[in-house]
Design an enzyme around this catalytic site. Structure first.
Site, PDB file in Angstrom:
ATOM      1  CE  LYS A  23      -2.302  -0.524  -6.442  1.00  7.73           C
ATOM      2  NZ  LYS A  23      -3.422   0.040  -5.709  1.00  7.73           N
ATOM      3  CB  THR A  26      -2.597   4.621  -6.179  1.00 10.80           C
ATOM      4  OG1 THR A  26      -2.122   4.480  -4.833  1.00 10.80           O
ATOM      5  CG2 THR A  26      -2.037   5.902  -6.787  1.00 10.80           C
ATOM      6  CD  GLU A  76      -6.284   1.282  -4.694  1.00 12.74           C
ATOM      7  OE1 GLU A  76      -5.305   0.537  -4.864  1.00 12.74           O
ATOM      8  OE2 GLU A  76      -6.205   2.420  -4.214  1.00 12.74           O
TER       9      GLU A  76
HETATM   10  C1  LIG Z   1       4.506   6.334   0.736  1.00 16.00           C
HETATM   11  C2  LIG Z   1       3.136   5.821   0.504  1.00 16.00           C
HETATM   12  O1  LIG Z   1       2.181   6.350   0.980  1.00 16.00           O
HETATM   13  N1  LIG Z   1       3.024   4.732  -0.253  1.00 16.00           N
HETATM   14  C3  LIG Z   1       1.887   4.079  -0.658  1.00 16.00           C
HETATM   15  C4  LIG Z   1       0.604   4.549  -0.429  1.00 16.00           C
HETATM   16  C5  LIG Z   1      -0.440   3.797  -0.930  1.00 16.00           C
HETATM   17  N2  LIG Z   1      -0.187   2.662  -1.583  1.00 16.00           N
HETATM   18  C6  LIG Z   1      -1.280   1.860  -2.103  1.00 16.00           C
HETATM   19  C7  LIG Z   1      -2.051   1.082  -1.087  1.00 16.00           C
HETATM   20  C8  LIG Z   1      -3.417   0.978  -1.753  1.00 16.00           C
HETATM   21  O2  LIG Z   1      -3.447   0.000  -2.750  1.00 16.00           O
HETATM   22  C9  LIG Z   1      -3.525   2.257  -2.476  1.00 16.00           C
HETATM   23  C10 LIG Z   1      -4.348   3.268  -1.752  1.00 16.00           C
HETATM   24  O3  LIG Z   1      -3.617   4.065  -0.922  1.00 16.00           O
HETATM   25  O4  LIG Z   1      -2.206   2.713  -2.741  1.00 16.00           O
HETATM   26  C11 LIG Z   1       1.080   2.230  -1.801  1.00 16.00           C
HETATM   27  O5  LIG Z   1       1.304   1.173  -2.428  1.00 16.00           O
HETATM   28  N3  LIG Z   1       2.106   2.956  -1.331  1.00 16.00           N
END
Ligand SMILES: CC(=O)Nc1ccn([C@H]2C[C@H](O)[C@@H](CO)O2)c(=O)n1
Length: 109
Positions: A23, A26, A76
């Protein structure tokens, strides 16, 4: 204490994908778009605040929710419908997002 610019959290279920290098992006909202290109950032689990690994920020680029595509899903390591569902759950009220691209730093262990 770790500065917010040098710490990022991920849902625990995603961390094996980051640690394995599968991955590489994000997608976050504006409140998490402050990471500096070239900086090294420590990755922690959101639920238990356990350190997972370190990453280097490669780029931070604005994107609209409706422009998230199959290429982002590949980076991702998630199916596109699941990625978009997850993003809508986390950020239900915004279309203004940021793609943070990173690379895994070699670990000491
Ligand atoms: C606090 C917070 O927002 N934490 C997050 C936000 C996003 N992710 C991951 C979920 C997806 O794979 C991507 C895209 O947003 O990022 C996360 O693990 N924690």
């Amino acid at each position: 204490m770790i500065d917010v610019a040098n710490k990022i959290t991920f849902f625990e279920f995603l961390t094996p994908l980051i640690k394995s290098g599968k991955k590489t992006i994000t997608i976050r909202d504006k409140s998490e778009s402050h990471y500096l290109v070239g900086s090294q950032v420590e990755v922690f689990t959101l639920e238990t605040d356990q350190k997972v690994c370190e990453i280097e920020i490669v780029s931070v680029e604005a994107i609209r929710f409706d422009l998230i595509n199959e290429f982002h899903a590949q980076q991702e390591h998630l199916a596109l419908p699941r990625l978009k569902e997850l993003i809508k759950e986390i950020y239900p009220n915004t279309n203004e997002l940021f793609v943070i691209t990173y690379k895994l730093m070699p670990s000491d262990t």
